[in-house]
Design a protein around this motif. Structure first.
Motif, short mmCIF file in Angstrom:
data_model
loop_
_atom_site.label_atom_id
_atom_site.label_comp_id
_atom_site.label_asym_id
_atom_site.label_seq_id
_atom_site.Cartn_x
_atom_site.Cartn_y
_atom_site.Cartn_z
N UNK A 239 -7.37 0.68 -2.70
CA UNK A 239 -8.69 0.24 -2.29
C UNK A 239 -8.83 -1.27 -2.32
N UNK A 240 -8.23 -1.91 -3.28
CA UNK A 240 -8.26 -3.37 -3.36
C UNK A 240 -7.55 -3.99 -2.17
N UNK A 241 -6.43 -3.42 -1.79
CA UNK A 241 -5.70 -3.94 -0.63
C UNK A 241 -6.47 -3.73 0.67
N UNK A 242 -7.18 -2.62 0.76
CA UNK A 242 -8.01 -2.37 1.94
C UNK A 242 -9.04 -3.49 2.09
N UNK A 243 -9.59 -3.96 0.97
CA UNK A 243 -10.56 -5.06 1.00
C UNK A 243 -9.99 -6.32 1.63
N UNK A 244 -8.68 -6.47 1.58
CA UNK A 244 -8.04 -7.69 2.07
C UNK A 244 -7.57 -7.59 3.53
N UNK B 196 0.83 -1.18 0.00
CA UNK B 196 0.00 0.00 0.00
C UNK B 196 0.88 1.26 0.00
N UNK B 197 1.94 1.21 0.77
CA UNK B 197 2.85 2.35 0.84
C UNK B 197 3.47 2.63 -0.53
N UNK B 198 3.78 1.59 -1.27
CA UNK B 198 4.38 1.79 -2.60
C UNK B 198 3.43 2.53 -3.53
N UNK B 199 2.14 2.21 -3.46
CA UNK B 199 1.17 2.89 -4.31
C UNK B 199 1.03 4.36 -3.91
N UNK B 200 1.04 4.61 -2.62
CA UNK B 200 0.97 5.99 -2.13
C UNK B 200 2.21 6.75 -2.57
N UNK B 201 3.38 6.13 -2.42
CA UNK B 201 4.62 6.78 -2.85
C UNK B 201 4.61 7.10 -4.34
N UNK B 202 4.06 6.19 -5.13
CA UNK B 202 3.98 6.44 -6.58
C UNK B 202 3.12 7.66 -6.88
N UNK B 203 1.97 7.75 -6.23
CA UNK B 203 1.09 8.91 -6.45
C UNK B 203 1.81 10.19 -6.06
N UNK B 204 2.48 10.17 -4.92
CA UNK B 204 3.20 11.36 -4.47
C UNK B 204 4.32 11.73 -5.45
N UNK B 205 5.00 10.72 -5.98
CA UNK B 205 6.07 10.97 -6.94
C UNK B 205 5.51 11.57 -8.23
#
Length: 70
Positions: free
Chosen positions: A38-43, A1-10
C-alpha cells in the motif's frame, strides 16, 4: 511490490484459514507486507495507475491506511 507479494504467497503456501489465524507471526508478516504494498501504491504516478485500471490500486492504498491507522 512483487517481492512483497511473493513473500505473502510463500508464507501462506499450503496454509488453511485455521492455520493462518492461529499463527500470529504469519499474520504479522503478511500484514507488514500488505502495508508495504500500500505504501508503494502511494508513490505510483497517476498515469501509471490509470494505465492499469483493472488493478484495485485505491483498495490497496485504503487497506494500508487501515492497517497503519486503525
Amino acid at each position: 511490490m512483487i517481492n512483497y507479494i511473493d513473500s505473502i504467497l510463500k508464507y501462506t503456501d499450503n496454509v488453511d484459514y485455521t492455520g493462518f489465524k492461529n499463527n500470529s507471526m504469519m499474520i504479522e508478516a503478511c500484514v507488514f507486507n500488505l502495508s508495504q504494498i500500500g505504501e508503494l501504491v502511494n508513490k505510483l504516478d497517476k498515469e501509471y495507475i490509470m494505465k492499469y485500471p483493472e488493478i484495485p490500486w485505491f483498495k490497496m492504498k485504503g487497506l494500508r491506511n487501515r492497517i497503519v491507522h486503525d
